[in-house]
Design a protein around this motif. Structure first.
Motif, PDB file in Angstrom:
ATOM      1  N   GLU A  67       0.843  -1.195   0.000  1.00 55.93           N
ATOM      2  CA  GLU A  67       0.000   0.000   0.000  1.00 55.93           C
ATOM      3  C   GLU A  67       0.875   1.241   0.000  1.00 55.93           C
ATOM      4  O   GLU A  67       1.850   1.316   0.752  1.00 55.93           O
ATOM      5  CB  GLU A  67      -0.883   0.009   1.250  1.00 55.93           C
ATOM      6  N   VAL A  68       0.504   2.207  -0.810  1.00 51.71           N
ATOM      7  CA  VAL A  68       1.271   3.454  -0.856  1.00 51.71           C
ATOM      8  C   VAL A  68       0.336   4.645  -0.700  1.00 51.71           C
ATOM      9  O   VAL A  68      -0.866   4.552  -0.939  1.00 51.71           O
ATOM     10  CB  VAL A  68       2.081   3.579  -2.170  1.00 51.71           C
ATOM     11  N   GLY A  69       0.916   5.784  -0.275  1.00 46.50           N
ATOM     12  CA  GLY A  69       0.149   7.012  -0.132  1.00 46.50           C
ATOM     13  C   GLY A  69      -0.746   6.976   1.095  1.00 46.50           C
ATOM     14  O   GLY A  69      -0.549   6.176   2.017  1.00 46.50           O
ATOM     15  N   THR A  70      -1.763   7.844   1.087  1.00 45.65           N
ATOM     16  CA  THR A  70      -2.708   7.926   2.199  1.00 45.65           C
ATOM     17  C   THR A  70      -4.117   7.816   1.632  1.00 45.65           C
ATOM     18  O   THR A  70      -4.310   7.764   0.415  1.00 45.65           O
ATOM     19  CB  THR A  70      -2.572   9.264   2.944  1.00 45.65           C
ATOM     20  N   THR A  71      -5.092   7.820   2.529  1.00 49.66           N
ATOM     21  CA  THR A  71      -6.477   7.686   2.085  1.00 49.66           C
ATOM     22  C   THR A  71      -6.860   8.774   1.084  1.00 49.66           C
ATOM     23  O   THR A  71      -7.516   8.505   0.086  1.00 49.66           O
ATOM     24  CB  THR A  71      -7.423   7.788   3.307  1.00 49.66           C
ATOM     25  N   HIS A  85       0.838  10.208  -4.369  1.00 52.56           N
ATOM     26  CA  HIS A  85       1.604  10.918  -5.399  1.00 52.56           C
ATOM     27  C   HIS A  85       2.423   9.935  -6.231  1.00 52.56           C
ATOM     28  O   HIS A  85       2.684   8.805  -5.798  1.00 52.56           O
ATOM     29  CB  HIS A  85       2.547  11.934  -4.738  1.00 52.56           C
ATOM     30  N   LEU A  86       2.901  10.395  -7.370  1.00 56.09           N
ATOM     31  CA  LEU A  86       3.699   9.536  -8.244  1.00 56.09           C
ATOM     32  C   LEU A  86       4.935   9.017  -7.503  1.00 56.09           C
ATOM     33  O   LEU A  86       5.308   7.860  -7.640  1.00 56.09           O
ATOM     34  CB  LEU A  86       4.106  10.320  -9.507  1.00 56.09           C
ATOM     35  N   ARG A  87       5.543   9.888  -6.667  1.00 56.24           N
ATOM     36  CA  ARG A  87       6.758   9.442  -5.980  1.00 56.24           C
ATOM     37  C   ARG A  87       6.471   8.311  -4.990  1.00 56.24           C
ATOM     38  O   ARG A  87       7.331   7.488  -4.708  1.00 56.24           O
ATOM     39  CB  ARG A  87       7.468  10.618  -5.280  1.00 56.24           C
ATOM     40  N   ASP A  88       5.221   8.262  -4.446  1.00 58.12           N
ATOM     41  CA  ASP A  88       4.873   7.148  -3.543  1.00 58.12           C
ATOM     42  C   ASP A  88       4.979   5.819  -4.283  1.00 58.12           C
ATOM     43  O   ASP A  88       5.489   4.835  -3.755  1.00 58.12           O
ATOM     44  CB  ASP A  88       3.439   7.311  -3.012  1.00 58.12           C
ATOM     45  N   TYR A  89       4.470   5.820  -5.505  1.00 55.43           N
ATOM     46  CA  TYR A  89       4.561   4.601  -6.322  1.00 55.43           C
ATOM     47  C   TYR A  89       6.015   4.314  -6.677  1.00 55.43           C
ATOM     48  O   TYR A  89       6.505   3.190  -6.525  1.00 55.43           O
ATOM     49  CB  TYR A  89       3.760   4.750  -7.626  1.00 55.43           C
ATOM     50  N   ALA A  90       6.708   5.363  -7.161  1.00 53.01           N
ATOM     51  CA  ALA A  90       8.082   5.176  -7.653  1.00 53.01           C
ATOM     52  C   ALA A  90       8.977   4.607  -6.562  1.00 53.01           C
ATOM     53  O   ALA A  90       9.783   3.705  -6.810  1.00 53.01           O
ATOM     54  CB  ALA A  90       8.625   6.519  -8.166  1.00 53.01           C
ATOM     55  N   GLU A  91       8.802   5.125  -5.309  1.00 52.07           N
ATOM     56  CA  GLU A  91       9.651   4.661  -4.210  1.00 52.07           C
ATOM     57  C   GLU A  91       9.348   3.217  -3.814  1.00 52.07           C
ATOM     58  O   GLU A  91      10.198   2.531  -3.251  1.00 52.07           O
ATOM     59  CB  GLU A  91       9.476   5.580  -2.981  1.00 52.07           C
ATOM     60  N   ALA A  92       8.152   2.762  -4.103  1.00 49.57           N
ATOM     61  CA  ALA A  92       7.765   1.405  -3.686  1.00 49.57           C
ATOM     62  C   ALA A  92       8.188   0.342  -4.701  1.00 49.57           C
ATOM     63  O   ALA A  92       8.222  -0.845  -4.379  1.00 49.57           O
ATOM     64  CB  ALA A  92       6.256   1.343  -3.475  1.00 49.57           C
ATOM     65  N   ILE A  93       8.488   0.774  -5.915  1.00 48.23           N
ATOM     66  CA  ILE A  93       8.823  -0.202  -6.960  1.00 48.23           C
ATOM     67  C   ILE A  93      10.185  -0.831  -6.683  1.00 48.23           C
ATOM     68  O   ILE A  93      11.141  -0.151  -6.323  1.00 48.23           O
ATOM     69  CB  ILE A  93       8.812   0.477  -8.350  1.00 48.23           C
ATOM     70  N   GLY A  94      10.236  -2.137  -6.808  1.00 50.37           N
ATOM     71  CA  GLY A  94      11.497  -2.851  -6.593  1.00 50.37           C
ATOM     72  C   GLY A  94      11.454  -4.169  -7.343  1.00 50.37           C
ATOM     73  O   GLY A  94      10.519  -4.417  -8.118  1.00 50.37           O
TER      74      GLY A  94
END
Ligand SMILES: *Cc1c(COP(=O)(O)O)cnc(C)c1O
Length: 419
Positions: free
Chosen positions: A183-187, A191-200
Motif C-alpha cells: 500500500e502506498v500514499g494515504t487515504t 503521489h507519483l513518488r509514492d509509487y516510484a519509491e515502492a517499486i522494486g
C-alpha cells in the motif's frame, strides 16, 4: 354449511386433472406434486380458496427467480440482477441454449477457439487490445493476481482499497492469490513518488482501482494512469463499470479505450454494469499479458459459459442495451410518461425525482428523472406483484428512468390491482 377445507381435492386427483397437464410438461411431475402439496396446505390454512388451486399451480414458473419491474431509479441495481439484457442478448441466449458451435468449426469439423465471436466483438469495440473474458470483474482481478503476481508484490494506493459489496474487498481478493499488497500514499492523497519509491525487484504490477461506489472529496490527489504508465512496471486498471469508450453523460467514469491509450498494460471491468450485458469480467490490453492470463491453469476455473458468450456478443454488436437507454433518456420524456400513468390512476401524483447509475458506477452522478408518487402502503403491495419502487419522504415513488417504456401499462395494472 360444509367446511370448505373438505372441498380440497386429493393430490392424485389433482395430478390427474387434465387442467394441470400443461404444468406437468412445463415444470415436471416432481415440481408439480410439490406445488400441489403447497397449495393444499394454503387451502387448509384458509389462504387459498380450493377452487383456485389449479390456477395457483399453473402460475408457477420454472425457477424461483421472479421477473421484477425496477422502479427504484437505480439503473444498475445489484440486488435486482444488475443489467437487464437487451432483446438481442435474450435471443442470443435462447439460441445458444441448446447444442451450439461455441468451441467447434462447422467448416472444418474440428475444435475451434471458444467464444471466438464474442471475443472478436470485444476486440473490435476497443481496437488494438487483446481480450479475454472471465466470470466477472472479481475473477479478472483474481486471474491477474494469480498469473502475474503470485509470491510478488502489487502496488496499490491506500485511497483505492475498495470494498465492492457484501463484505468482499479487492485487497483481500488479491491477497488470496498469494500476492502481497504494497500500500502506498494515504487515504486522501497519493503521489507519483509514492509509487516510484515502492517499486522494486518484487513488484509485479501497479494496480489502479476506480473508486466506483464512493467519492473522496476535499484535499485529495490521485495519480492519473498516463503518469503511472511512465513507471517501469505494468499498470493494471480496474475501471469497474465496463465503459469501453467515453460517455458524454459520465465524464468522470474511466473507459477502457482511453485508459489503454494512456498507457495501461491491462484493463479489467464488469460486463453487467454500464456495458449493459451479462455478468462477465472483461480483460483488455497487451497481447503478451493477456496470453499469460489465458494460459494460466486457473483460467479454466474462471471461464464463462456459452450463454454468457452469446449474450456478450449480442450486447456488443446489437441495439442499445436497456442500461444505456435508461441512462440516456431525457427527463422530459420521463415526465410525459409519468403524466400518462398518473392519469390512469387515482391518488397518484407526478413528481420530479433523482435517479442514479448505481451498482458500482458514476457515484457522483445524479440523473434528473420523473416518478409517480403513491402513498407508502403501496410499496409492499407492489413488491408482492413484482414491482419494486423506492420509499422517499414516507411515500412510494415509482421512478420511470429504470422502467422500460413497454412496461408502463404493466405498472398501471399492478397499481390498480393494489387499490
Ligand atoms: C463492481 C466492481 C468490481 C466487482 O465486479 P464484479 O463484476 O461484480 O465482480 C470490482 N472493481 C470495481 C472498481 C467495481 O466497481
Amino acid at each position: 354449511m360444509a367446511d370448505p377445507r373438505r372441498l380440497i381435492p386429493r393430490t392424485d386427483a389433482l395430478l390427474a386433472d387434465p387442467a394441470l397437464a400443461p404444468a406437468l410438461s412445463r415444470l415436471g411431475r416432481d415440481r408439480v406434486k410439490a406445488l400441489i402439496v403447497a397449495a393444499q396446505e394454503r387451502a387448509r390454512a384458509g389462504s387459498l380458496p380450493p377452487d383456485e388451486i389449479v390456477a395457483w399451480v399453473l402460475a408457477a414458473t420454472p425457477s424461483s427467480l421472479r421477473p421484477v419491474i425496477n422502479a427504484t431509479g437505480v439503473i444498475v441495481h445489484t440486488n435486482l440482477g444488475r443489467a437487464p439484457l437487451s432483446s438481442a442478448a435474450v435471443e442470443a441466449v435462447v439460441e445458444a441454449s441448446g447444442f451450439t458451435d461455441v468451441e467447434f468449426s462447422l467448416v472444418t469439423g474440428a475444435r475451434a477457439r471458444r467464444g471466438e465471436g464474442a471475443l472478436a466483438a470485444l476486440a473490435e469495440a476497443v481496437p488494438g487490445a487483446a481480450v479475454h473474458v472471465v466470470n466477472n470483474n472479481a475473477a479478472a482481478l483474481l486471474l491477474c493476481g494469480l498469473a502475474l503476481a503470485a509470491g510478488r508484490e502489487i502496488i496499490v494506493s491506500r485511497g483505492e482499497l475498495v470494498e465492492i459489496g457484501d463484505g468482499f474487498r479487492i485487497p483481500a481478493l488479491l491477497e488470496s492469490t498469494g500476492a502481497r499488497l504494497r500500500e502506498v500514499g494515504t487515504t486522501n492523497r497519493t503521489h507519483l513518488r509514492d509509487y516510484a519509491e515502492a517499486i522494486g525487484p518484487e513488484t509485479a504490477f501497479v494496480l489502479k482501482v476506480h473508486p466506483s461506489n464512493y467519492q473522496v472529496s476535499g484535499f485529495t490527489s490521485a495519480v492519473p494512469v498516463a503518469q503511472l504508465a511512465g513507471l517501469d512496471v505494468p499498470v493494471i486498471v480496474d475501471i469497474g463499470s465496463g465503459l469501453l469508450a467515453p460517455h458524454p453523460l459520465l465524464p468522470d467514469e474511466p473507459d477502457a479505450a482511453s485508459v489503454l491509450a494512456d498507457g495501461a498494460a491491462l484493463v479489467t471491468a464488469s460486463g453487467d454494469k454500464l456495458l449493459g450485458g451479462p455478468q462477465a469480467g472483461l480483460l483488455l490490453g497487451q497481447a503478451g499479458l493477456v496470453e499469460r492470463l489465458r494460459r494460466h491453469p486457473a483460467a479454466r476455473a474462471l471461464r464463462v459459459d456459452k450463454l454468457t458468450l452469446a449474450a456478450l456478443e449480442a450486447t456488443l454488436r446489437g441495439p442499445l442495451p436497456p442500461v444505456r437507454a435508461a441512462l440516456e433518456v431525457s427527463q422530459a420524456v420521463l415526465l410525459e410518461r409519468a403524466e400518462k400513468i398518473a392519469a390512469a390512476l387515482t391518488g397518484a401524483e407526478v413528481v420530479e425525482s433523482v435517479a442514479a447509475v448505481g451498482g458500482g458506477g458514476a457515484p457522483g452522478v445524479s440523473l434528473p428523472s420523473a416518478a409517480v408518487r403513491l402513498p407508502s402502503r403501496f410499496a409492499a403491495a407492489l413488491r408482492s406483484r413484482g414491482v419494486v419502487g423506492r420509499i422517499e419522504n414516507g411515500r412510494c415513488l415509482l421512478d420511470l428512468r429504470t422502467v422500460p417504456p413497454a412496461r408502463d401499462q404493466d405498472l398501471i395494472e399492478a397499481v390498480l390491482a393494489c387499490t
